[in-house]
Design a protein around this motif. Structure first.
Motif, PDB file in Angstrom:
ATOM      1  N   CYS A 110       0.843  -1.209   0.000  1.00 27.68           N
ATOM      2  CA  CYS A 110       0.000   0.000   0.000  1.00 27.68           C
ATOM      3  C   CYS A 110       0.872   1.250   0.000  1.00 27.68           C
ATOM      4  CB  CYS A 110      -0.912   0.002   1.225  1.00 27.68           C
ATOM      5  SG  CYS A 110      -1.855  -1.522   1.417  1.00 27.68           S
ATOM      6  N   CYS A 142      -2.710  -2.805   6.537  1.00 25.71           N
ATOM      7  CA  CYS A 142      -3.747  -1.843   6.151  1.00 25.71           C
ATOM      8  C   CYS A 142      -5.070  -2.551   5.881  1.00 25.71           C
ATOM      9  CB  CYS A 142      -3.317  -1.078   4.907  1.00 25.71           C
ATOM     10  SG  CYS A 142      -1.651  -0.408   4.977  1.00 25.71           S
ATOM     11  N   CYS A 145      -8.223  -3.191   8.265  1.00 20.29           N
ATOM     12  CA  CYS A 145      -9.305  -2.218   8.448  1.00 20.29           C
ATOM     13  C   CYS A 145      -9.855  -1.724   7.101  1.00 20.29           C
ATOM     14  CB  CYS A 145      -8.822  -1.011   9.244  1.00 20.29           C
ATOM     15  SG  CYS A 145      -8.158  -1.415  10.863  1.00 20.29           S
ATOM     16  N   HIS A 146      -8.959  -1.436   6.175  1.00 21.99           N
ATOM     17  CA  HIS A 146      -9.369  -0.866   4.887  1.00 21.99           C
ATOM     18  C   HIS A 146      -9.616  -1.971   3.873  1.00 21.99           C
ATOM     19  CE1 HIS A 146      -8.083   3.234   6.110  1.00 21.99           C
ATOM     20  NE2 HIS A 146      -7.157   2.580   6.797  1.00 21.99           N
ATOM     21  N   ASN A 147     -10.659  -1.784   3.068  1.00 19.75           N
ATOM     22  CA  ASN A 147     -10.947  -2.736   1.994  1.00 19.75           C
ATOM     23  C   ASN A 147     -10.329  -2.217   0.700  1.00 19.75           C
ATOM     24  OD1 ASN A 147     -11.952  -4.406   0.079  1.00 19.75           O
ATOM     25  ND2 ASN A 147     -14.120  -3.986   0.499  1.00 19.75           N
ATOM     26  N   PRO A 151     -11.727   1.451  -1.239  1.00 25.11           N
ATOM     27  CA  PRO A 151     -10.859   2.135  -0.278  1.00 25.11           C
ATOM     28  C   PRO A 151     -11.438   3.414   0.316  1.00 25.11           C
ATOM     29  CG  PRO A 151     -10.114   2.552  -2.508  1.00 25.11           C
ATOM     30  CD  PRO A 151     -11.279   1.625  -2.619  1.00 25.11           C
ATOM     31  N   LEU A 153     -13.790   5.628   2.910  1.00 26.23           N
ATOM     32  CA  LEU A 153     -13.992   5.396   4.339  1.00 26.23           C
ATOM     33  C   LEU A 153     -15.273   4.604   4.603  1.00 26.23           C
ATOM     34  CD1 LEU A 153     -12.741   8.719   5.928  1.00 26.23           C
ATOM     35  CD2 LEU A 153     -11.655   6.476   5.949  1.00 26.23           C
ATOM     36  N   MET A 156     -14.937   0.749   5.071  1.00 23.65           N
ATOM     37  CA  MET A 156     -14.097   0.199   6.142  1.00 23.65           C
ATOM     38  C   MET A 156     -14.662  -1.117   6.640  1.00 23.65           C
ATOM     39  SD  MET A 156     -11.512   2.336   7.037  1.00 23.65           S
ATOM     40  CE  MET A 156     -11.193   2.525   8.772  1.00 23.65           C
ATOM     41  N   ARG A 157     -13.761  -2.008   7.009  1.00 26.73           N
ATOM     42  CA  ARG A 157     -14.187  -3.329   7.472  1.00 26.73           C
ATOM     43  C   ARG A 157     -14.582  -3.309   8.947  1.00 26.73           C
ATOM     44  NH1 ARG A 157      -9.673  -6.775   4.157  1.00 26.73           N
ATOM     45  NH2 ARG A 157     -10.960  -7.067   2.323  1.00 26.73           N
TER      46      ARG A 157
END
Lengths: 157, 253
Positions: A110, A142, A145-147, A151, A153, A156-157
């Motif tokens: 990332c 990363c 939490c982030h898909n 990407p 907000l 978010m997972r």
């Protein structure tokens, strides 16, 4: 036989041996070909070797054949410009070989784009990123939490 | 000599001249004409404004072309140039940018953003020169230029003398760590000839890399090269390189 003629025959025999060896060793398609004497001197058969080299990256359309859900998810996100295989690795003959792709889920992947480098004349400066990524949840991937397929907000997972 | 005999001799001489003609060397002009018979001339276009230095192209190239991933050699790489206000020029390419640029530290220097005049990334690869010096110096005919302008290496014929590696002004050649023969970018010859684009072009998320056919006036890459301001690397060497750059700087070597 005169001793003065012997070396002549020896030389002729060596020349004949070189000539015969050359016709055996040099491939039949060795020649000048299209690019002329200076740049085109080669074995034509070798072009076929490079033509037949196996392509490993298949492109996102190949992925879409079986994973249309993932395909449409990323294609409707800011990450639409990123090819599937950039993170998932080359498809090669997937799903036959390899049956499962080794996904790169590392922070480092990332950060290739999302470390802020303040270079005023480069597009890198326009990308959203961290000036100091170590201040933001260091040691955690990363993607926990982030898909990456969404990407924003809200994704978010 | 009667008429029949005369005609036989003349006919024989004409046939002989024709037979000899098939074995003669091509004059430069004739070779040129043969090259033009191909309706493809591959050329590459790099936009240094768009490149962000993510290094996805380098990763894709190494995996696609079977270059050992951890060996310190690569067919393509990305250079970073940081030009400071005091005139210093910093340039680096850690691991050829295989893992991208993730640190502002350049050449071991922590650069203050306020000191930067300009900074940018320059992807590099084989220029597939029209007059490739690497081919000219090969003593055995193991490297050659194809009709479509791609310079290839014959791994079965290369003796590993390294002349081509020294001859290339762009430093794109190296020894393959496995085959121990000269190795170089092929513009993904196996892909572009089968309707695909190169691995690096496909992997680039920002369209910083493009490949096109210079002989097709409607090719978007050709249109840019013909109508916009592009530059090539080391033009003064007379190698006629075919990788064109948008936004090249004089500090790029």
């Amino acid at each position: 036989m005169s001793h003065t003629w012997k070396p002549v025959f020896v030389v002729l025999a060596i020349l004949a041996a070189i000539f015969i060896a050359r016709t055996i060793i040099v491939p039949p398609k060795f020649g000048i070909w299209e690019s002329g004497y200076m740049y085109g001197w080669h074995n034509k058969a070798n072009e076929q070797f490079w033509l037949n080299y196996k392509a490993k990256y298949k492109g996102r359309d190949y992925c879409n054949g079986c994973h249309p859900d993932k395909y449409s998810a990323i294609m409707n996100s800011p990450h639409a410009i990123i090819q599937c295989e950039d993170c998932h690795g080359p498809a090669i003959d997937h799903p036959d070989n390899p049956p499962k792709l080794a996904i790169d889920k590392s922070r480092a992947l990332c950060l290739r784009c999302h470390v802020k480098l303040p270079y005023p004349t480069s597009h890198r400066n326009d990308l959203p990123g961290f000036l100091n990524p170590d201040e933001h949840n260091p040691g955690i991937e990363c993607v926990s939490c982030h898909n990456p397929h969404s990407p924003v907000l809200g994704g978010m997972r | 000599m009667n008429r029949r005999k005369f005609l036989k001799i003349i006919g024989g001489m004409a046939a002989g001249a024709g037979a000899i003609g098939t074995f003669r060397f091509l004059a430069p002009g004739e070779a040129e004409a043969l090259i033009k018979s191909s309706n493809i001339r591959w050329a590459f276009l790099v936009d240094t404004y768009k490149c962000v230095g993510c290094g996805m192209c380098v990763k894709a190239c190494k995996l696609e072309n079977g270059i050992p991933y951890d060996a310190p050699v690569t067919r393509t790489w990305v250079e970073r140039y940081v030009i400071l206000k005091d005139g210093d020029v910093l340039a680096d390419t850690p691991k050829g940018a295989r893992d991208g640029f993730t640190s502002p530290v350049t050449e071991g220097r922590q650069v203050n953003p306020a000191d930067i005049d300009k900074a940018f990334f320059v992807p590099k690869l084989c220029n597939q020169c029209d007059k490739p010096p690497c081919v000219q110096v090969c003593p055995v005919g193991a490297t050659y230029r194809t009709a479509q302008g791609i310079v290839l290496v014959d791994r079965t014929w290369c003796i590993g003398c390294g002349y081509c590696i020294m001859a290339c002004p762009y430093g794109v050649r190296f020894f393959h760590p496995v085959y121990h023969t000269a190795e170089k970018c092929t513009f993904c010859y196996h892909r572009i000839n089968h309707g695909m684009t190169t691995a690096c072009v496909q992997a680039c998320p920002f369209d910083a890399r493009k490949i096109g056919n210079l002989k097709d006036p409607n090719d978007p890459v050709t249109k840019v090269i013909m109508t916009e301001r592009v530059a090539v690397l080391k033009d003064e060497y007379g190698t006629k390189p075919q990788v064109y750059y948008i936004g090249l700087d004089r500090n790029v070597r």
